[in-house]
Design a protein around this motif. Structure first.
Motif, PDB file in Angstrom:
ATOM      1  N   LEU A  36       0.742  -0.837   0.170  1.00 29.78           N
ATOM      2  CA  LEU A  36       0.033  -0.120   0.006  1.00 29.78           C
ATOM      3  C   LEU A  36       0.804   1.621  -0.386  1.00 29.78           C
ATOM      4  O   LEU A  36       0.832   2.985  -0.825  1.00 29.78           O
ATOM      5  N   GLY A  37       2.143   1.216   1.341  1.00 34.26           N
ATOM      6  CA  GLY A  37       2.756   2.186   1.095  1.00 34.26           C
ATOM      7  C   GLY A  37       3.853   2.781  -1.061  1.00 34.26           C
ATOM      8  O   GLY A  37       3.579   3.720  -0.972  1.00 34.26           O
ATOM      9  N   VAL A  38       3.769   1.581  -1.307  1.00 36.81           N
ATOM     10  CA  VAL A  38       4.687   1.414  -2.733  1.00 36.81           C
ATOM     11  C   VAL A  38       2.840   2.128  -3.347  1.00 36.81           C
ATOM     12  O   VAL A  38       3.619   2.743  -4.264  1.00 36.81           O
ATOM     13  N   LEU A  39       2.026   1.864  -3.487  1.00 38.12           N
ATOM     14  CA  LEU A  39       1.321   2.035  -3.992  1.00 38.12           C
ATOM     15  C   LEU A  39       0.493   3.157  -4.137  1.00 38.12           C
ATOM     16  O   LEU A  39       0.742   4.254  -5.751  1.00 38.12           O
ATOM     17  N   ALA A  40       0.454   4.273  -2.868  1.00 41.86           N
ATOM     18  CA  ALA A  40       0.150   5.652  -2.950  1.00 41.86           C
ATOM     19  C   ALA A  40       1.086   5.974  -2.926  1.00 41.86           C
ATOM     20  O   ALA A  40       1.362   7.594  -3.970  1.00 41.86           O
ATOM     21  N   MET A  41       2.693   5.826  -2.776  1.00 44.04           N
ATOM     22  CA  MET A  41       3.508   6.932  -4.017  1.00 44.04           C
ATOM     23  C   MET A  41       3.904   7.055  -5.417  1.00 44.04           C
ATOM     24  O   MET A  41       4.110   7.926  -5.788  1.00 44.04           O
ATOM     25  N   ILE A  42       3.212   5.956  -5.761  1.00 41.28           N
ATOM     26  CA  ILE A  42       3.685   6.074  -7.258  1.00 41.28           C
ATOM     27  C   ILE A  42       2.640   6.279  -7.698  1.00 41.28           C
ATOM     28  O   ILE A  42       2.082   7.477  -8.513  1.00 41.28           O
ATOM     29  N   VAL A  43       1.391   6.282  -7.022  1.00 36.11           N
ATOM     30  CA  VAL A  43       0.649   7.267  -7.837  1.00 36.11           C
ATOM     31  C   VAL A  43       0.108   8.554  -7.796  1.00 36.11           C
ATOM     32  O   VAL A  43      -0.224   9.618  -8.429  1.00 36.11           O
ATOM     33  N   VAL A  44       0.302   9.017  -6.141  1.00 38.60           N
ATOM     34  CA  VAL A  44       0.781  10.525  -5.666  1.00 38.60           C
ATOM     35  C   VAL A  44       1.558  11.455  -6.186  1.00 38.60           C
ATOM     36  O   VAL A  44       1.178  12.682  -6.727  1.00 38.60           O
ATOM     37  N   LEU A  45       2.692  10.614  -6.696  1.00 42.63           N
ATOM     38  CA  LEU A  45       3.915  11.159  -7.778  1.00 42.63           C
ATOM     39  C   LEU A  45       3.196  11.374  -9.170  1.00 42.63           C
ATOM     40  O   LEU A  45       3.690  12.086  -9.636  1.00 42.63           O
ATOM     41  N   SER A  46       2.591  10.263  -9.991  1.00 39.85           N
ATOM     42  CA  SER A  46       2.506  10.918 -10.692  1.00 39.85           C
ATOM     43  C   SER A  46       1.033  11.634 -11.086  1.00 39.85           C
ATOM     44  O   SER A  46       1.113  11.831 -12.436  1.00 39.85           O
ATOM     45  N   VAL A  47       0.550  12.041 -10.494  1.00 36.96           N
ATOM     46  CA  VAL A  47      -0.291  12.732  -9.781  1.00 36.96           C
ATOM     47  C   VAL A  47       0.047  14.390 -10.411  1.00 36.96           C
ATOM     48  O   VAL A  47       0.100  15.262 -11.104  1.00 36.96           O
ATOM     49  N   MET A  48       1.686  14.845  -9.704  1.00 38.90           N
ATOM     50  CA  MET A  48       1.737  15.569  -9.362  1.00 38.90           C
ATOM     51  C   MET A  48       2.963  15.497 -10.073  1.00 38.90           C
ATOM     52  O   MET A  48       2.696  16.982 -10.883  1.00 38.90           O
ATOM     53  N   ASN A  49       3.336  14.997 -11.694  1.00 42.76           N
ATOM     54  CA  ASN A  49       3.625  14.409 -12.707  1.00 42.76           C
ATOM     55  C   ASN A  49       3.160  15.259 -13.188  1.00 42.76           C
ATOM     56  O   ASN A  49       2.838  16.480 -14.352  1.00 42.76           O
ATOM     57  N   GLY A  50       1.975  14.513 -13.211  1.00 43.74           N
ATOM     58  CA  GLY A  50       0.098  15.102 -14.269  1.00 43.74           C
ATOM     59  C   GLY A  50      -0.181  17.019 -14.056  1.00 43.74           C
ATOM     60  O   GLY A  50      -0.207  17.180 -14.828  1.00 43.74           O
ATOM     61  N   PHE A  51       0.223  17.664 -12.750  1.00 41.63           N
ATOM     62  CA  PHE A  51      -0.495  19.019 -12.724  1.00 41.63           C
ATOM     63  C   PHE A  51       1.066  19.263 -13.457  1.00 41.63           C
ATOM     64  O   PHE A  51       0.515  20.409 -13.822  1.00 41.63           O
ATOM     65  N   GLN A  52       2.452  19.035 -12.763  1.00 38.63           N
ATOM     66  CA  GLN A  52       3.375  20.187 -13.366  1.00 38.63           C
ATOM     67  C   GLN A  52       3.473  20.204 -14.495  1.00 38.63           C
ATOM     68  O   GLN A  52       3.848  20.806 -15.378  1.00 38.63           O
ATOM     69  N   ARG A  53       2.642  18.904 -15.430  1.00 34.42           N
ATOM     70  CA  ARG A  53       2.876  19.153 -17.120  1.00 34.42           C
ATOM     71  C   ARG A  53       2.108  19.757 -17.599  1.00 34.42           C
ATOM     72  O   ARG A  53       1.778  20.249 -18.550  1.00 34.42           O
ATOM     73  N   GLU A  54       0.901  19.981 -16.793  1.00 35.19           N
ATOM     74  CA  GLU A  54      -0.259  21.128 -17.433  1.00 35.19           C
ATOM     75  C   GLU A  54       0.037  22.201 -16.669  1.00 35.19           C
ATOM     76  O   GLU A  54      -0.055  22.966 -17.949  1.00 35.19           O
ATOM     77  N   MET A  55       1.080  22.746 -15.545  1.00 38.93           N
ATOM     78  CA  MET A  55       1.043  23.715 -15.562  1.00 38.93           C
ATOM     79  C   MET A  55       1.987  24.148 -16.345  1.00 38.93           C
ATOM     80  O   MET A  55       1.471  25.758 -17.479  1.00 38.93           O
TER      81      MET A  55
END
Length: 414
Positions: A36-55
């Motif tokens: 669960l910890g690994v899953l949470a890290m991958i999802v959260v960092l991927s979402v942050m990458n997505g927001f950074q890409r959009e910005m």
């Protein structure tokens, strides 16, 4: 098939037995927590990458990647653009003039950054034409002093296409103060919305009108705006172009105007990554408690192994194998589930919105109307590697304790 003694016994200890199901249950919870910890890290960092890409796409699609600025107004921008286009990293070069001023409407005022552009060429370096929500960019005609405003500015002043607004720009003069304001009436011909702060701080006018406001000749411009393939190469590319043009030109790029924003986003991603890593660390170090319980439970087995000739290093390796297997399986499960979740998180949020009938990311409130995600292989490798390392380190102390058990003492009290 031949297997070393440590691997054979260590892998057997990870499987459930009728007499130690509680220890196996603790091992399973440690594995699930790590996953669960690994899953949470991958999802959260991927979402942050997505927001950074959009910005990045929206902000850097509006502001210049780089500009070649003349020491004095450029009489003919085309030779400068042609010289810039000879650089293989440059994808577009158009005339550009920039100034700052104040907008005034019915007693209300706000600062504004005015960009003088050529509507016919702006699409080569900007995304603004794709984000016009009212009017058209082509309605900017030389001599008509039309303006395209951001959606936040238009909403603040309650403006629409056809309304008029006053632009106040500073002008150098011989007056005692040295600067006098100059007023120009502008006609609103369009409204853009890119979903960023630029919607409230930027306006576009025709480059010839910008020259008129600066009291230049109609064909004179302040600079040539460049678009480059690699955004992070913009400083180097612009410096190369300016150096090739001679002493009358200087280079500027997006890192001087927007660099602090992207540095802040990068630091935010790093800090959140470190905080989420603590979750993985807690789950990994649950393996310590699991192995200590196994060592206490297997005291007699350890003593028998030592009696028949097993070395302390072999005993230590047995429990290191058991803990490492738990860590590897948990990390791999979390990695696979995290990749699947990161690739489908946008669709999942969209499904939740359709089922609940509520917009989680309303376009009226947020800059983006969906949850962007960008999975990066480097992040996945780093997260899984951290899970492997932490789970391995968690095995060292319990395995060391097992290796120190004295056979006679263990058999006496077993």
């Amino acid at each position: 098939m031949f297997r070393p003694l440590s691997i054979f016994i260590g892998t057997r200890y990870t499987r459930a037995k009728r007499r130690n199901r509680f220890v196996s249950f603790i091992s399973m919870t440690s594995m699930i927590g790590l996953a669960l910890g690994v899953l949470a890290m991958i999802v959260v960092l991927s979402v942050m990458n997505g927001f950074q890409r959009e910005m990045s796409n929206r902000i850097l699609g509006m502001v210049p990647h780089a500009t070649i600025v003349g020491v004095k107004p450029i009489d003919d921008w085309r030779p400068v653009a042609e010289a810039a286009m000879k650089n293989p990293e440059v994808t577009g070069a158009v005339p550009f003039t920039e100034m700052e001023g104040m907008l005034s409407y019915k007693g209300s005022m706000q600062p504004i950054q005015i960009s003088g552009v050529d509507p016919a060429l702006e699409g080569n370096v900007s995304i603004v034409a794709r984000h016009i929500v009212q009017g058209r960019l082509e309605d900017l005609k030389p001599g008509e002093f039309g303006v395209v405003l951001g959606e936040i500015t238009a909403r603040r002043f309650r403006l629409g296409v056809g309304d008029k607004i006053t632009l106040i720009v500073p002008e150098a003069s011989t007056a005692p103060g040295g600067i006098t304001p100059r007023l120009q009436r502008l006609n609103v011909v369009g409204v853009f919305k890119v979903g960023a702060e630029l919607d409230g701080s930027m306006g576009l006018i025709h480059v010839a009108d910008a020259a008129a406001l600066q009291r230049w000749e109609p064909n004179q411009v302040q600079s040539v705006r460049l678009a480059v393939k690699d955004l992070y190469a913009a400083p180097k590319v612009s410096q190369q172009v300016a150096a090739g043009l001679g002493a009358g030109y200087a280079a500027d790029d997006w890192t001087h105007t927007q660099g602090s924003l992207f540095s802040a986003m990068k630091m935010e991603k790093t800090m959140i990554g470190l905080l989420l890593l603590m979750i993985v660390a807690v789950a990994a170090f649950n393996i310590i408690a699991t192995l200590i319980m196994v060592v206490n439970d297997k005291g007699a087995d350890i003593a028998i192994l030592r009696t028949i000739g097993a070395t302390p290093q072999q005993i230590m390796a047995i429990f290191m194998v058991q803990g490492t297997v738990i860590g590897i399986v948990g990390t791999l499960i979390g990695g696979v589930l995290g990749v699947i979740a990161a690739l489908n998180v946008s669709e999942l949020v969209g499904w939740m919105e359709r089922v609940s009938g509520q917009h989680i990311f309303s376009s009226d409130v947020y800059f983006v109307s969906n949850l962007p995600s960008e999975l990066q292989g480097g992040d996945v490798a780093l997260i899984c590697g951290a899970g492997f390392v932490l789970s391995f380190l968690a095995t060292l102390y319990p395995a060391y304790r097992a290796a120190k058990i004295q056979p006679a003492h263990a058999l006496r009290y077993s």
